[in-house]
Design an enzyme around this catalytic site. Structure first.
Site, short mmCIF file in Angstrom:
data_model
loop_
_atom_site.label_atom_id
_atom_site.label_comp_id
_atom_site.label_asym_id
_atom_site.label_seq_id
_atom_site.Cartn_x
_atom_site.Cartn_y
_atom_site.Cartn_z
N SER A 156 0.80 -1.23 0.00
CA SER A 156 0.00 0.00 0.00
C SER A 156 0.83 1.28 0.00
O SER A 156 0.66 2.15 0.85
CB SER A 156 -0.94 0.00 1.21
OG SER A 156 -1.56 -1.25 1.33
N ARG A 171 7.59 6.52 -3.96
CA ARG A 171 8.00 7.16 -2.71
C ARG A 171 7.37 6.41 -1.55
O ARG A 171 6.38 5.70 -1.71
CB ARG A 171 7.54 8.64 -2.68
CG ARG A 171 6.04 8.79 -2.74
CD ARG A 171 5.56 10.23 -2.63
NE ARG A 171 4.11 10.25 -2.68
CZ ARG A 171 3.40 10.25 -3.80
NH1 ARG A 171 4.02 10.24 -4.97
NH2 ARG A 171 2.09 10.22 -3.78
N ASP A 209 -4.65 -2.25 -2.89
CA ASP A 209 -5.75 -2.69 -2.03
C ASP A 209 -7.14 -2.50 -2.66
O ASP A 209 -8.06 -3.28 -2.41
CB ASP A 209 -5.69 -2.07 -0.62
CG ASP A 209 -5.65 -0.56 -0.63
OD1 ASP A 209 -5.60 0.03 -1.72
OD2 ASP A 209 -5.66 0.04 0.47
MG MG Z 1 -6.91 -1.11 4.34
#
Ligand code: MG
Ligand code: ADP
Length: 538
Positions: A156, A171, A209
């Site tokens: 993520s 980044r 996600d």
């Molecule tokens: Mg989550």
């Protein structure tokens, strides 16, 4: 002006009218198209190299790992092929020092070690069989692909994805800082460390996600179509949807399967309308933006998601407390307060600290329906060290928090509504449900968030009452694990052109021979509290 009048005026500034909703949907659709045509637009519209969504018939045993901001989660997922699955998972906190390690290797070696521990603990037989095979095979890479777990890697952080299992880190965010990793392929970094430990695991897919949510919801929701959208309303907000390849005008670099004619797109909608053509912009939105390390960016997210709503509320409340004409959280003496005590705020209250209050307090406020708001008043006292808040104080707090939450939900409906319209499903001549999978603490916990989304969906031109009825918003259970497993399956199918239920055939035969130990593990060995053992969701 009285507190009541001042509160009403603030609430009004957070109103997002039906007309605003419609204008914003049109702009969202325009910015979506722009993002499909070229790079550097506010909606990035990133191709994910996933070219289809599951039907619910997919079968096999896969692994999935999820590196979020705080935890690293390892799981194995058995897809049963009938929209149900079994999941086994372990979760470990990422040590703070590794978030700022000198070399990327240090972090990824830690991740690989957790995968090893997981395999030893939950898939011991397969793990030992693999080690035995490795010892007897003459060439070090002589073992066959069939013995290997295919794994989806949910990562993520912002990556430039160039293939289904390839993506370079743009980044770090969320407190991570390992400069050595920037520009490197995160899948290769993990695979290298996995190989050093000789684990039977292949990093088969890199997963966002939102895409995981879309896949997981498509798998578990019965119906002739997959879900049209996977959306996150948690710390941040974002969505992924299925687009026709022919609408994707900008060039694609990596290889992908063209047979479905579709491509799952990661919209990166947190940056919708950074230019503020249609987004609301109160003085408090402006003040919040200035406090962030990325002013002018993620402007939609800053009005919608969990990381920001608490701070937005804090800024409004502080302003109102400074207003000499109203009395909020202060009174002259105990006789004016229905709790017979003088209201006061501790100097150390989190109300005085930037980013000091959590968005969950908006949920507490929205959920309190007691006649004198005593639940909220207790929360204010406990969480924000406000002693003896008056009923009027709590009323003002609840009204302002509610206005911020309601605006967020109506803005959420803009993105959802636009994607539903873009899918064309509303005019497909059927009355089938249009599935939207969602995940994240905000949508899960904020009272009536979904109802407020529906209220706004009903007023959107082209959706209306009838259209809104067809839209089925649901929580994607275990989205990150199941979604990543499904994408690993897609990757595996692309690789071998094998039918989806044939993958890992040998492993399953092995599992059967060992008395279905894998399944047994799946139903018993769960050490992550949030995961239900042997979940069978339909
Ligand atoms: Mg989550
Ligand atoms: P992540 O986005 O990191 O995967 P979550 O989906 O759990 O994690 O979202 C965390 C965010 O949700 C935080 O910003 C937090 O403030 C917010 N949040 C947590 N609990 C609640 C709640 N009860 N109501 C509203 N927001 C909440």
């Amino acid at each position: 002006m009285s507190l009541l009048a001042e509160t009403e005026s603030i609430v009004k500034q957070f109103e997002f009218t039906d007309n605003d909703v419609n204008k914003s949907v049109k702009e969202f659709l325009r910015q979506m198209d722009e993002g499909l045509e070229k790079d550097g637009t506010s909606l990035s519209q990133i191709p994910t190299y996933v070219t289809g969504v599951p039907k619910g018939t997919e079968k096999g045993l896969y692994m999935a790992v999820d590196l979020g901001g705080t935890n690293f989660r390892v799981c194995s997922v058995k897809l049963n092929g009938d929209t149900t699955f079994n999941i086994t998972s372990d979760k470990v906190a990422v040590p703070k020092e590794l978030m700022r390690a000198k070399k990327a290797e240090e972090l990824f070696a830690f991740l690989a070690l957790q995968i090893k521990k997981f395999l030893e603990k939950h898939h011991g037989d397969h793990f030992e069989a693999h080690i035995r095979r490795r010892m007897t095979v003459s060439s070090p890479d002589g073992y066959r692909d069939e013995h290997v777990f295919h794994m989806g890697f949910t990562f993520s952080f912002p990556v430039q994805q160039v293939g289904i299992n390839k993506g370079t880190l743009i980044r770090w965010t969320k407190g991570f800082d390992i400069p050595d990793a920037i520009g490197k392929d995160v899948c290769a970094l993990l695979q290298t460390e996995i190989d050093k430990l000789h684990l039977p695991v292949k990093v088969a897919a890199l997963v966002n996600d939102t895409v995981g949510t879309l896949m997981a919801y498509s798998y578990t929701s019965p119906g002739s179509h997959g879900a049209v959208l996977g959306a996150i309303f948690g710390t941040g907000t974002n969505g992924a949807y299925v687009e026709k390849l022919s609408n994707l005008k900008k060039p694609l670099v990596g290889e992908y399967d063209t047979s479905t004619g579709d491509m799952v797109i990661n919209i990166e909608w947190g940056s919708f309308d950074n230019q503020l053509n249609v987004l609301p912009n109160t003085p408090w939105d402006e003040a919040l933006d200035k406090e962030t390390p990325n002013p002018g960016i993620q402007m939609y997210e800053k009005r919608v998601s969990g990381m920001f709503l608490g701070e937005l509320l804090r800024l409004v409340i502080i302003d109102l407390m400074k207003n000499p004409n109203v009395s909020l959280f202060r009174d002259e003496n105990s006789s004016t307060n229905d709790r017979r005590s003088t209201t006061d705020i501790a100097e150390t209250s989190d109300l005085y600290k930037p980013w000091g209050i959590d968005t969950s307090i908006l949920s507490h406020a929205a959920g309190d329906h007691t006649p004198k708001l005593s639940v909220l008043r207790d929360t204010l006292q406990e969480n924000l060290q406000i002693s003896a808040p008056a009923y009027e104080d709590a009323q003002a707090f609840k009204a302002i928090a509610g206005a911020i939450g309601r605006r967020a939900a109506r803005l959420a409906a803009v993105a959802i509504g636009a994607v539903v319209l873009k899918s064309g499903r509303l005019s497909d001549g059927t009355n089938d449900p249009i599935d939207v999978g969602v995940d994240g603490s905000l949508v899960e916990n904020y009272p009536y968030f979904e109802d407020m989304i529906y209220e706004a969906l009903r007023v959107i031109d082209g959706i209306g009452e009838e259209g809104a009825k067809r839209i089925r918003i649901g929580l994607a259970q275990d989205g990150s694990g199941v979604g990543a497993a499904l994408i690993a399956l897609v990757a595996r199918t692309m690789e071998k052109n094998a039918p989806t239920d044939e993958v890992l055939g040998e492993l399953r035969t092995e599992a059967k021979a060992a008395g279905s130990k894998d399944t047994a593990a799946a139903t018993t060995a769960v050490s992550d509290e949030s995961d239900k053992p042997g979940v069978t969701s339909a």
